[in-house]
Every structure is written in C-alpha cells, then in structure tokens.
Design an enzyme around this catalytic site. Structure first.
Site, mmCIF file in Angstrom:
data_model
loop_
_atom_site.group_PDB
_atom_site.id
_atom_site.type_symbol
_atom_site.label_atom_id
_atom_site.label_comp_id
_atom_site.label_asym_id
_atom_site.label_seq_id
_atom_site.Cartn_x
_atom_site.Cartn_y
_atom_site.Cartn_z
ATOM 1 N N LYS A 105 55.131 42.817 -11.550
ATOM 2 C CA LYS A 105 53.485 43.304 -11.439
ATOM 3 C C LYS A 105 53.290 44.486 -12.080
ATOM 4 O O LYS A 105 53.982 45.132 -12.548
ATOM 5 C CB LYS A 105 53.197 43.153 -10.193
ATOM 6 C CG LYS A 105 51.748 42.696 -9.908
ATOM 7 C CD LYS A 105 51.701 41.005 -9.629
ATOM 8 C CE LYS A 105 50.329 40.678 -9.222
ATOM 9 N NZ LYS A 105 50.230 39.378 -9.341
ATOM 10 N N GLY A 216 36.413 35.421 -0.457
ATOM 11 C CA GLY A 216 36.813 35.718 -1.984
ATOM 12 C C GLY A 216 36.500 34.567 -2.847
ATOM 13 O O GLY A 216 36.957 33.603 -2.966
ATOM 14 N N GLY A 218 36.139 34.455 -6.325
ATOM 15 C CA GLY A 218 36.308 34.731 -7.725
ATOM 16 C C GLY A 218 37.167 33.431 -8.214
ATOM 17 O O GLY A 218 36.733 32.259 -8.027
ATOM 18 N N ASN A 219 38.088 33.852 -9.355
ATOM 19 C CA ASN A 219 38.893 32.735 -10.078
ATOM 20 C C ASN A 219 39.428 31.589 -9.144
ATOM 21 O O ASN A 219 38.973 30.309 -9.176
ATOM 22 C CB ASN A 219 39.472 33.514 -11.022
ATOM 23 C CG ASN A 219 40.418 32.443 -11.892
ATOM 24 O OD1 ASN A 219 39.886 31.273 -12.382
ATOM 25 N ND2 ASN A 219 41.802 32.425 -11.717
ATOM 26 N N ALA A 220 40.337 32.122 -8.081
ATOM 27 C CA ALA A 220 40.886 31.387 -7.412
ATOM 28 C C ALA A 220 40.042 30.531 -6.245
ATOM 29 O O ALA A 220 40.078 29.353 -6.249
ATOM 30 C CB ALA A 220 42.031 32.120 -6.781
ATOM 31 N N GLY A 221 39.200 31.250 -5.740
ATOM 32 C CA GLY A 221 38.184 30.837 -4.726
ATOM 33 C C GLY A 221 37.284 29.926 -5.303
ATOM 34 O O GLY A 221 37.019 28.748 -4.688
HETATM 35 P P1 NAD Z 1 39.004 37.595 -8.757
HETATM 36 O O1 NAD Z 1 38.803 39.031 -9.118
HETATM 37 O O2 NAD Z 1 38.660 36.582 -9.607
HETATM 38 O O3 NAD Z 1 38.313 37.173 -7.584
HETATM 39 C C1 NAD Z 1 38.401 38.085 -6.283
HETATM 40 C C2 NAD Z 1 37.121 37.659 -5.502
HETATM 41 O O4 NAD Z 1 37.629 38.489 -3.993
HETATM 42 C C3 NAD Z 1 35.977 38.424 -6.042
HETATM 43 O O5 NAD Z 1 34.844 37.240 -5.830
HETATM 44 C C4 NAD Z 1 35.743 39.667 -4.929
HETATM 45 O O6 NAD Z 1 34.294 39.583 -5.043
HETATM 46 C C5 NAD Z 1 36.186 38.941 -3.691
HETATM 47 N N1 NAD Z 1 36.445 39.877 -2.883
HETATM 48 C C6 NAD Z 1 36.969 41.245 -3.031
HETATM 49 N N2 NAD Z 1 36.692 42.116 -1.782
HETATM 50 C C7 NAD Z 1 36.542 41.064 -0.768
HETATM 51 C C8 NAD Z 1 36.028 41.131 0.439
HETATM 52 N N3 NAD Z 1 36.318 42.503 1.084
HETATM 53 N N4 NAD Z 1 35.714 40.193 1.209
HETATM 54 C C9 NAD Z 1 35.524 38.939 0.493
HETATM 55 N N5 NAD Z 1 35.666 38.866 -0.635
HETATM 56 C C10 NAD Z 1 36.264 39.888 -1.343
HETATM 57 O O7 NAD Z 1 40.468 37.247 -8.428
HETATM 58 P P2 NAD Z 1 41.607 35.979 -8.364
HETATM 59 O O8 NAD Z 1 42.139 35.699 -9.623
HETATM 60 O O9 NAD Z 1 40.711 34.868 -7.930
HETATM 61 O O10 NAD Z 1 42.476 36.442 -7.281
HETATM 62 C C11 NAD Z 1 42.421 36.402 -5.872
HETATM 63 C C12 NAD Z 1 43.532 36.644 -5.104
HETATM 64 O O11 NAD Z 1 44.451 35.698 -5.499
HETATM 65 C C13 NAD Z 1 44.488 37.931 -5.433
HETATM 66 O O12 NAD Z 1 44.824 37.967 -4.298
HETATM 67 C C14 NAD Z 1 45.084 37.394 -6.324
HETATM 68 O O13 NAD Z 1 46.457 38.222 -6.343
HETATM 69 C C15 NAD Z 1 45.513 36.149 -5.962
HETATM 70 N N6 NAD Z 1 46.181 35.303 -7.093
HETATM 71 C C16 NAD Z 1 45.651 34.812 -8.064
HETATM 72 C C17 NAD Z 1 45.986 34.077 -9.207
HETATM 73 C C18 NAD Z 1 45.151 33.598 -10.315
HETATM 74 O O14 NAD Z 1 45.913 32.839 -10.919
HETATM 75 N N7 NAD Z 1 43.996 34.063 -10.417
HETATM 76 C C19 NAD Z 1 47.418 33.606 -8.879
HETATM 77 C C20 NAD Z 1 48.095 33.795 -7.807
HETATM 78 C C21 NAD Z 1 47.535 34.888 -6.652
#
Ligand code: NAD
Length: 415
Positions: A105, A216, A218-221
């Site tokens: 990482k 959350g 973001g991308n994953a959500g």
């Molecule tokens: P992202 O930055 O696109 O989204 C993160 C989201 O979380 C944002 O919408 C942000 O506003 C929100 N957030 C931050 N603090 C918050 C809080 N206190 N309460 C509610 N929402 C909050 O990131 P992502 O890529 O979607 O990743 C999210 C999680 O998934 C991380 O833990 C990341 O490590 C994990 N993850 C992502 C991937 C991937 O492919 N994107 C793969 C494995 C794990």
C-alpha cells in the site's frame, strides 16, 4: 479502551490467526510486520510558485506469494501505521481469493480537495520518481485508493515509462482502458461485494430484494448501490452517508438519480425527498444489508450493539474493530469481512496485469465470469473455515489467508 490504531488491529488479527494455526514464533513475527517500508518526502512546486513538501509512503507487507499489490491513497490523515495496516490487509486479501500476489500500500499525506489538477499531477509524478526503483509488474504494482483514480494511474504509469524508457503498462492497474486498462475494473470492488452478499443471502435466508444502507457514497458505495439492485433483482436503498452528512428515505432512493446528484454536486446533501439524519444512524438502521464503504474503524465496541443489519458487507478496508467483531458475532450479524468483501478490485486488477503481460484483452463478460467464480469460491472457502474452526467470519477468513501466506514463506525457506 479498544485500540483504534489500524495497524494494532491488523496485528491482533494476525496474532489470533497464528495462535489458532499454531505457527511458530519466527513465522508469526514475519507475518506481523511489513517486509519493506519506504518513507520519503516529495517537494512539489504548487500553482502559486511556492514549494510544498508532502510526506509519502510505500509499504510492501509481504511478497511470498507474488509481487506486492495495493493502492495509493491521497489523504491528509495518512500515517505510517494506516499504510502498514492497509498493506497487511492486502496480503490477506490476495491470499483469501488465491491470487499469485502479495500485499502492499502507499499514500501521500495531502488534501486533494484543495489541490488543482496540475498540482495532483505533479504529486503523482513526484511519487513515482521516488519509488520507480521499487515498483514494476514483477515487484510491486500500485492501483488507486481513496482520492486517487484512473487518471492518477495514467500519470504515474507515464512517469514510470518515461524513466524506464519503454512500455510497461502492467506497473499500475486501474488505468484508463485506452492505455492498457481492463474492462470491468471500475465496479469490480462493489461487484465482488455484491456477489458475496448474493451468496450470504442464500445461505442465511435473507431477502436480497429487501432493504440496504450504505456508509460512504464514493466509488465503492455508489457502484454497490447500483449493482445491488442490478445483480440481486431489486432491493431498496433506504439510507446513505458521505463525509458531509447522511440521508434517509424509507421508500427507497432512486439510486441512479442519487449517483448523478453526488457526481454533479460532490455531495449527497440537498438530494430531494429525503430526511437528513446523523451519520451514525446509518449504521444502526434495521436493514437486511449494510455496506460500510467509507474509512477504517467505523464500527467499534461503542456502536456495534446498535447494528441491526442481518448482513454487513465490508467494502471499506478495516471498518470494524476487533471488539466490535465480537459484539456483532454475539448478536448473530453475518459479517462478510473486508479481505473477502472488497477483494473484487484487486482480483480484476490481477486480470489487468495478466492482460497487460500478453497485450491481449478479455471481454467484459469474461471478466465478470472470472470474478464471480473467484469471489464465490473464496466466500465458500471462508464458510468452510467458519464451520471447521467454529470462529467468526473475519477470523475464519484470516485463517485461510494467513495459512496460505505462511505456507509460501515456509516453501521458500524463509522460516
Ligand atoms: P472514495 O474516496 O471514492 O469514497 C469514500 C467515501 O466515503 C466518500 O464519499 C466520502 O465522502 C465518504 N466518507 C468519508 N468519511 C465519511 C464518514 N465519516 N461517514 C460517511 N462517509 C464518509 O473511496 P472508495 O474508493 O470508494 O473507497 C472506500 C473504501 O473502500 C476505502 O476503505 C477503500 O480502502 C475501500 N476499498 C476501495 C476499493 C476500490 O476499488 N475503490 C477497493 C478495496 C477497498
């Protein structure tokens, strides 16, 4: 008081697995710590002409099973311990889905929300100049994570290829498709999680078309919201949160509209026909499935008792602390642990590395099929481990991952 230091959390998880597996002292010590850690600073000239110095990391936790693999985060709160924890989780994640990869990482302590596009590009290129000698398809392969994306990977790959003076697309994954990226990567993490939820619903007799909530957005959500409905034949998204707030709608959100609103305005706030609630309430709603998809340590010993969901699918890395795990297990909540639930992203990243090696690209359909088969198999391997060892799902998944990595270390003669 429970420790919320994520690296302490991962070390507790590894220690517990090592004890049950009866690993010897040297093997346990090796698995507790990253094999290599790089800490460096990046002097970067900003748009105003002044130089800012950013602290940065790349950590390779374990590479016994293959090259280190894991994302790069741009976030103001990163520390050596958050990156160590995330690197360690990548080791167990790649092992649980049985990929020939290790765990790594990286991160840059910066706040992308206040940086211009040009400043982000400069930081991305500076990062690669600092780690170019450490990365490569046969050493360590970064990908995006929080606040980094395919554009970041495109800049980073370009900088690497410029330094090496040759094409080397497999050095980064989740690149844009036009320059060596794969079909199916953007929604792979969420797709893997939803596939695991599908299996969990079958096993635990939960209605997949029931209610769900997402912490959350973001991308994953966002992708999980869309795919939950697409792959599971419906489902009502009743609550959602992001870093600025949380919304509730018992009749269910129009997911496409909500995603469009978030992408257009940068927040879920002000979305019509929804009640504003506290962010903490999203975790406590009576729903069939809860997807934590934000950051680490969201479900702790203090709030785990409030969780009413039947299934918790951890798309985020490390959203649940060990104390909370015990509470959820006692309450009968079925947790799909992060190292399984969010393994879809790294699985399709691995497919990208394979395709880049051959310069021959698979169809989206083929990516989805291979992903489904990997995640379904891993889900049932973890279920078998739960039954065999009579432990909670995270420990069961750790037992699968730790045993595989320990075996690789032994075969290499390291321990
Ligand atoms: P992202 O930055 O696109 O989204 C993160 C989201 O979380 C944002 O919408 C942000 O506003 C929100 N957030 C931050 N603090 C918050 C809080 N206190 N309460 C509610 N929402 C909050 O990131 P992502 O890529 O979607 O990743 C999210 C999680 O998934 C991380 O833990 C990341 O490590 C994990 N993850 C992502 C991937 C991937 O492919 N994107 C793969 C494995 C794990």
């Amino acid at each position: 008081m429970e420790s919320y230091n994520s690296f302490n959390v991962t070390q507790q998880q590894v220690s517990e697995a090592a004890r049950i597996l009866k690993l010897d002292q040297a093997t346990t010590e090796l698995l507790l710590w990253p094999q290599r850690e790089y800490k460096f600073v990046l002097p970067v000239r900003m748009d105003n002409g002044k130089v800012n110095v950013f602290h940065a990391y790349r950590i390779q936790h374990n590479y016994a099973r293959g090259p280190a693999k894991g994302g790069i985060r741009f976030h103001p709160d990163e520390t050596v311990d958050t990156i160590r924890a995330l690197a360690s989780w990548m080791t167990w994640k790649t092992a649980v889905v049985d990929l020939p990869l290790g765990g790594g990482k990286g991160g840059v302590c910066c706040d992308p929300k206040i940086l211009s596009e040009y400043e982000l590009e400069s930081i991305s290129r500076a990062y690669v100049r600092a780690v170019a000698h450490l990365i490569g398809i046969d050493k360590d392969v970064p990908a995006p994570d929080v606040y980094t994306n395919p554009q970041t990977m495109a800049w980073m790959m370009d900088e690497y290829e410029t330094i090496m003076n040759r094409h080397h697309p497999g050095v980064m994954t989740d690149k844009p498709q036009q320059i060596g990226g794969t079909e199916g990567r953007r929604d792979a993490t969420a797709r893997g999680g939803v596939i695991a939820v599908r299996e969990a619903c079958r096993l635990h007799d939960v209605d997949p078309a029931g209610t769900f909530a997402i912490q959350g957005f973001g991308n994953a959500g966002q992708r999980a919201a869309l795919l939950h409905q697409e792959l599971l034949g419906g489902g009502r998204l009743v609550a959602v949160s992001d870093s600025r707030g949380a919304l509730y709608n018992p009749d269910g959100f129009n997911v496409k509209d909500l995603v469009t609103h978030k992408l257009r305005t940068g927040t879920i706030s002000d979305f019509p026909d929804a009640k504003s609630i506290k962010q903490s309430e999203v975790l406590a709603l009576d729903v069939d499935v809860l997807y934590p998809a934000a950051l680490e340590n969201s479900i702790t010993e203090d709030n785990a008792n409030n969780v009413q969901a039947r299934i918790v699918c951890e798309l985020a890395n490390g959203p649940t602390t060990p104390g909370a795990d015990r509470v959820l297990h006692k309450k009968g909540v079925h947790v799909i642990p992060d190292i399984l639930a969010s393994a879809g992203g790294v699985t399709v990243s691995y497919f990208e590395m394979v395709q880049d090696s051959y310069s021959f690209f698979w169809t989206e359909e083929s990516i989805h099929e291979h992903l489904d088969s990997k995640i379904t198999k891993a889900y049932h391997t973890v279920q078998d481990s739960i039954k065999e060892k009579q432990v909670h799902p995270r420990l069961a998944a750790m037992l699968v991952g730790v045993a595989r990595v320990a075996e690789a270390c032994k075969l290499r003669g390291w321990v």
